[in-house]
Design a protein around this motif. Structure first.
Motif, PDB file in Angstrom:
ATOM      1  N   THR A  76     -76.696  68.020 -40.380  1.00 10.63           N
ATOM      2  CA  THR A  76     -76.379  67.787 -41.793  1.00 10.63           C
ATOM      3  C   THR A  76     -75.971  66.342 -42.068  1.00 10.63           C
ATOM      4  O   THR A  76     -76.107  65.866 -43.192  1.00 10.63           O
ATOM      5  CB  THR A  76     -75.260  68.731 -42.262  1.00 10.63           C
ATOM      6  OG1 THR A  76     -74.113  68.546 -41.414  1.00 10.63           O
ATOM      7  CG2 THR A  76     -75.710  70.182 -42.183  1.00 10.63           C
ATOM      8  N   ALA A  77     -75.442  65.646 -41.067  1.00 12.58           N
ATOM      9  CA  ALA A  77     -75.085  64.228 -41.235  1.00 12.58           C
ATOM     10  C   ALA A  77     -75.054  63.570 -39.864  1.00 12.58           C
ATOM     11  O   ALA A  77     -74.499  64.124 -38.902  1.00 12.58           O
ATOM     12  CB  ALA A  77     -73.726  64.083 -41.921  1.00 12.58           C
ATOM     13  N   LEU A  78     -75.640  62.377 -39.761  1.00 14.96           N
ATOM     14  CA  LEU A  78     -75.661  61.654 -38.496  1.00 14.96           C
ATOM     15  C   LEU A  78     -74.330  60.946 -38.274  1.00 14.96           C
ATOM     16  O   LEU A  78     -73.633  60.580 -39.230  1.00 14.96           O
ATOM     17  CB  LEU A  78     -76.793  60.619 -38.499  1.00 14.96           C
ATOM     18  CG  LEU A  78     -78.220  61.162 -38.535  1.00 14.96           C
ATOM     19  CD1 LEU A  78     -79.213  60.009 -38.654  1.00 14.96           C
ATOM     20  CD2 LEU A  78     -78.520  61.992 -37.297  1.00 14.96           C
ATOM     21  N   PRO A  79     -73.958  60.698 -36.998  1.00 15.97           N
ATOM     22  CA  PRO A  79     -72.767  59.889 -36.742  1.00 15.97           C
ATOM     23  C   PRO A  79     -73.035  58.440 -37.130  1.00 15.97           C
ATOM     24  O   PRO A  79     -74.184  58.033 -37.302  1.00 15.97           O
ATOM     25  CB  PRO A  79     -72.571  60.028 -35.227  1.00 15.97           C
ATOM     26  CG  PRO A  79     -73.950  60.307 -34.705  1.00 15.97           C
ATOM     27  CD  PRO A  79     -74.620  61.130 -35.756  1.00 15.97           C
ATOM     28  N   THR A  80     -71.981  57.678 -37.275  1.00 15.85           N
ATOM     29  CA  THR A  80     -72.141  56.270 -37.628  1.00 15.85           C
ATOM     30  C   THR A  80     -72.199  55.414 -36.370  1.00 15.85           C
ATOM     31  O   THR A  80     -71.711  55.791 -35.301  1.00 15.85           O
ATOM     32  CB  THR A  80     -70.986  55.781 -38.509  1.00 15.85           C
ATOM     33  OG1 THR A  80     -69.759  55.929 -37.783  1.00 15.85           O
ATOM     34  CG2 THR A  80     -70.918  56.585 -39.798  1.00 15.85           C
ATOM     35  N   VAL A  81     -72.824  54.257 -36.495  1.00 13.88           N
ATOM     36  CA  VAL A  81     -72.822  53.246 -35.439  1.00 13.88           C
ATOM     37  C   VAL A  81     -72.406  51.926 -36.082  1.00 13.88           C
ATOM     38  O   VAL A  81     -72.354  51.803 -37.309  1.00 13.88           O
ATOM     39  CB  VAL A  81     -74.208  53.105 -34.770  1.00 13.88           C
ATOM     40  CG1 VAL A  81     -74.606  54.389 -34.083  1.00 13.88           C
ATOM     41  CG2 VAL A  81     -75.262  52.707 -35.804  1.00 13.88           C
ATOM     42  N   THR A 129     -65.401  52.707 -32.926  1.00 17.18           N
ATOM     43  CA  THR A 129     -64.663  53.860 -33.429  1.00 17.18           C
ATOM     44  C   THR A 129     -65.530  55.094 -33.205  1.00 17.18           C
ATOM     45  O   THR A 129     -66.622  55.217 -33.779  1.00 17.18           O
ATOM     46  CB  THR A 129     -64.348  53.712 -34.926  1.00 17.18           C
ATOM     47  OG1 THR A 129     -63.547  52.549 -35.119  1.00 17.18           O
ATOM     48  CG2 THR A 129     -63.605  54.938 -35.438  1.00 17.18           C
ATOM     49  N   ALA A 130     -65.078  55.983 -32.364  1.00 20.36           N
ATOM     50  CA  ALA A 130     -65.879  57.167 -32.012  1.00 20.36           C
ATOM     51  C   ALA A 130     -65.923  58.161 -33.170  1.00 20.36           C
ATOM     52  O   ALA A 130     -64.929  58.384 -33.853  1.00 20.36           O
ATOM     53  CB  ALA A 130     -65.292  57.839 -30.776  1.00 20.36           C
ATOM     54  N   ASN A 131     -67.093  58.726 -33.389  1.00 16.57           N
ATOM     55  CA  ASN A 131     -67.230  59.834 -34.331  1.00 16.57           C
ATOM     56  C   ASN A 131     -68.464  60.644 -33.974  1.00 16.57           C
ATOM     57  O   ASN A 131     -69.262  60.226 -33.125  1.00 16.57           O
ATOM     58  CB  ASN A 131     -67.259  59.359 -35.789  1.00 16.57           C
ATOM     59  CG  ASN A 131     -68.517  58.542 -36.091  1.00 16.57           C
ATOM     60  OD1 ASN A 131     -69.352  58.316 -35.222  1.00 16.57           O
ATOM     61  ND2 ASN A 131     -68.641  58.106 -37.330  1.00 16.57           N
ATOM     62  N   GLU A 132     -68.603  61.772 -34.569  1.00 20.80           N
ATOM     63  CA  GLU A 132     -69.694  62.683 -34.234  1.00 20.80           C
ATOM     64  C   GLU A 132     -70.484  63.046 -35.497  1.00 20.80           C
ATOM     65  O   GLU A 132     -69.954  62.951 -36.614  1.00 20.80           O
ATOM     66  CB  GLU A 132     -69.154  63.989 -33.607  1.00 20.80           C
ATOM     67  CG  GLU A 132     -68.527  63.821 -32.242  1.00 20.80           C
ATOM     68  CD  GLU A 132     -67.157  63.170 -32.301  1.00 20.80           C
ATOM     69  OE1 GLU A 132     -66.401  63.494 -33.256  1.00 20.80           O
ATOM     70  OE2 GLU A 132     -66.846  62.336 -31.432  1.00 20.80           O
ATOM     71  N   GLY A 133     -71.703  63.441 -35.281  1.00 24.51           N
ATOM     72  CA  GLY A 133     -72.506  63.926 -36.388  1.00 24.51           C
ATOM     73  C   GLY A 133     -72.048  65.305 -36.830  1.00 24.51           C
ATOM     74  O   GLY A 133     -71.329  66.007 -36.110  1.00 24.51           O
ATOM     75  N   GLU A 134     -72.475  65.694 -38.017  1.00 24.78           N
ATOM     76  CA  GLU A 134     -72.110  67.005 -38.551  1.00 24.78           C
ATOM     77  C   GLU A 134     -73.262  67.987 -38.322  1.00 24.78           C
ATOM     78  O   GLU A 134     -74.432  67.657 -38.586  1.00 24.78           O
ATOM     79  CB  GLU A 134     -71.799  66.905 -40.046  1.00 24.78           C
ATOM     80  CG  GLU A 134     -70.580  66.055 -40.347  1.00 24.78           C
ATOM     81  CD  GLU A 134     -70.308  65.951 -41.836  1.00 24.78           C
ATOM     82  OE1 GLU A 134     -70.924  66.719 -42.607  1.00 24.78           O
ATOM     83  OE2 GLU A 134     -69.492  65.091 -42.230  1.00 24.78           O
ATOM     84  N   ILE A 135     -72.921  69.151 -37.833  1.00 26.33           N
ATOM     85  CA  ILE A 135     -73.921  70.175 -37.511  1.00 26.33           C
ATOM     86  C   ILE A 135     -73.510  71.493 -38.156  1.00 26.33           C
ATOM     87  O   ILE A 135     -72.345  71.909 -38.059  1.00 26.33           O
ATOM     88  CB  ILE A 135     -74.061  70.359 -35.993  1.00 26.33           C
ATOM     89  CG1 ILE A 135     -74.647  69.092 -35.356  1.00 26.33           C
ATOM     90  CG2 ILE A 135     -74.942  71.566 -35.673  1.00 26.33           C
ATOM     91  CD1 ILE A 135     -74.724  69.143 -33.845  1.00 26.33           C
ATOM     92  N   ALA A 136     -74.459  72.126 -38.824  1.00 29.42           N
ATOM     93  CA  ALA A 136     -74.216  73.450 -39.410  1.00 29.42           C
ATOM     94  C   ALA A 136     -74.897  74.507 -38.548  1.00 29.42           C
ATOM     95  O   ALA A 136     -76.027  74.310 -38.091  1.00 29.42           O
ATOM     96  CB  ALA A 136     -74.753  73.507 -40.833  1.00 29.42           C
ATOM     97  N   ARG A 137     -74.188  75.584 -38.314  1.00 30.87           N
ATOM     98  CA  ARG A 137     -74.742  76.688 -37.522  1.00 30.87           C
ATOM     99  C   ARG A 137     -75.462  77.648 -38.460  1.00 30.87           C
ATOM    100  O   ARG A 137     -74.876  78.161 -39.412  1.00 30.87           O
ATOM    101  CB  ARG A 137     -73.609  77.413 -36.799  1.00 30.87           C
ATOM    102  CG  ARG A 137     -74.070  78.441 -35.772  1.00 30.87           C
ATOM    103  CD  ARG A 137     -74.633  77.780 -34.555  1.00 30.87           C
ATOM    104  NE  ARG A 137     -74.803  78.719 -33.453  1.00 30.87           N
ATOM    105  CZ  ARG A 137     -75.468  78.432 -32.349  1.00 30.87           C
ATOM    106  NH1 ARG A 137     -76.014  77.246 -32.201  1.00 30.87           N
ATOM    107  NH2 ARG A 137     -75.585  79.314 -31.381  1.00 30.87           N
TER     108      ARG A 137
END
Length: 292
Positions: A50-55, A65-73
């Motif tokens: 649903t949303a990619l992590p940032t770089v 700054t670590a972050n993760e993408g958003e995933i919907a099940r």
């Protein structure tokens, strides 16, 4: 491995089943092409990005700054589509060859299965009937209407068609529309032969292509409006059907409770859209939105 019904027919060793599968695939431009994934059980779960992590760019001796993408099940359930064909013993006795009588009725039932699946592929809505699956319309609404093209008065159909195709990530495989809409498209394309190519479908029938994208018609009874759909197929990545066992055809013979010979067709099926940008729709081109 994901197979369309056209391909699955080649693997069937049952003559009755193979004939029914071929009839269903021939009747529906959707089922001719839609790949079906064989699944275990009665449902299938998958992750939807649903949303990619940032770089970011960094300087020497500084970190990220670590972050993760958003995933919907997502969970898709199989539904049961089918019907019984009964031929009375009296009809068999008085009208002739039982095989030909049953074959005619079975072919008609198979076409009904194909047309019903095709209708729900576009218009299915679990909110209205829990026994069916969500079709493209319901899924596009879930995506917040991002995959919609509005056709307004004064718009050129070719321009909006290119806009529709641009919405499909990776490029659409097919454009679905009613026969009425195809006639409107043919009018718009008159004298512009560089847009149109001619090809063959899986059964050798002539089809048209718009910039390498197949133009396939669906019955006006199924697509009663003037919407156009752009779809990209692909198991695990784009649009795919789900099944457990494929199209099942059983000759149940004469029933104990009724003097009829029964054939049962059942299809445990579902639909998955692995990428919301694999589908897009243009609103009714036969009734454009008034220009502001």
């Amino acid at each position: 491995m994901a197979l369309s019904l056209t391909q699955a027919k080649l693997y069937s060793t049952d003559t009755l089943q193979a004939g029914v599968i071929e009839t269903i695939a021939k009747e529906s431009a959707v089922l001719e092409q839609l790949p079906f994934m064989e699944i275990d059980g009665n449902s299938y779960q998958y992750n939807l990005e649903t949303a990619l992590p940032t770089v970011a760019f960094r300087t020497v001796n500084n970190g990220y700054t670590a972050n993760e993408g958003e995933i919907a099940r997502k969970t898709e359930s199989l539904v049961i589509l089918g019907g019984d064909v009964d031929v009375d013993r009296f009809v068999v006795q008085t009208k002739g060859d039982v095989n030909s009588i049953r074959a005619i009725q079975t072919e008609m039932k198979a076409k009904a299965v194909a047309n019903t699946f095709t209708l729900k592929f576009f218009k299915g809505d679990v909110a209205n009937d829990v026994n069916e699956f969500n079709g493209l319309d319901a899924r596009i609404v879930e995506d917040g209407n991002k995959q919609l093209v509005t056709f307004k008065e004064g718009d050129k159909l070719i321009d909006r068609l290119h806009e529709l195709l641009d919405l499909v990530e990776g490029g659409a495989d097919v454009l679905y529309m009613s026969k009425k809409v195809r006639r409107e498209l043919q009018k718009a394309l008159e004298g512009q032969t560089h847009y149109i190519q001619v090809g063959k479908d899986a059964f050798g029938r002539t089809i048209e292509l718009f910039g390498d994208v197949e133009i396939r018609t669906v019955s006006d009874l199924i697509l009663a409006g003037g919407d156009i759909y752009a779809v990209k197929f692909g198991a695990m990545q784009h649009v795919a059907g789900l099944t457990n066992g494929g199209v099942n055809v059983r000759d149940l013979g004469e029933l104990d409770t009724l003097p009829v010979l029964r054939t049962r067709i059942e299809f445990y099926c579902g639909l998955a859209v692995f990428n919301p940008k694999s589908i897009a729709r243009m609103n009714d081109v036969l009734n454009p939105v008034p220009a502001v």
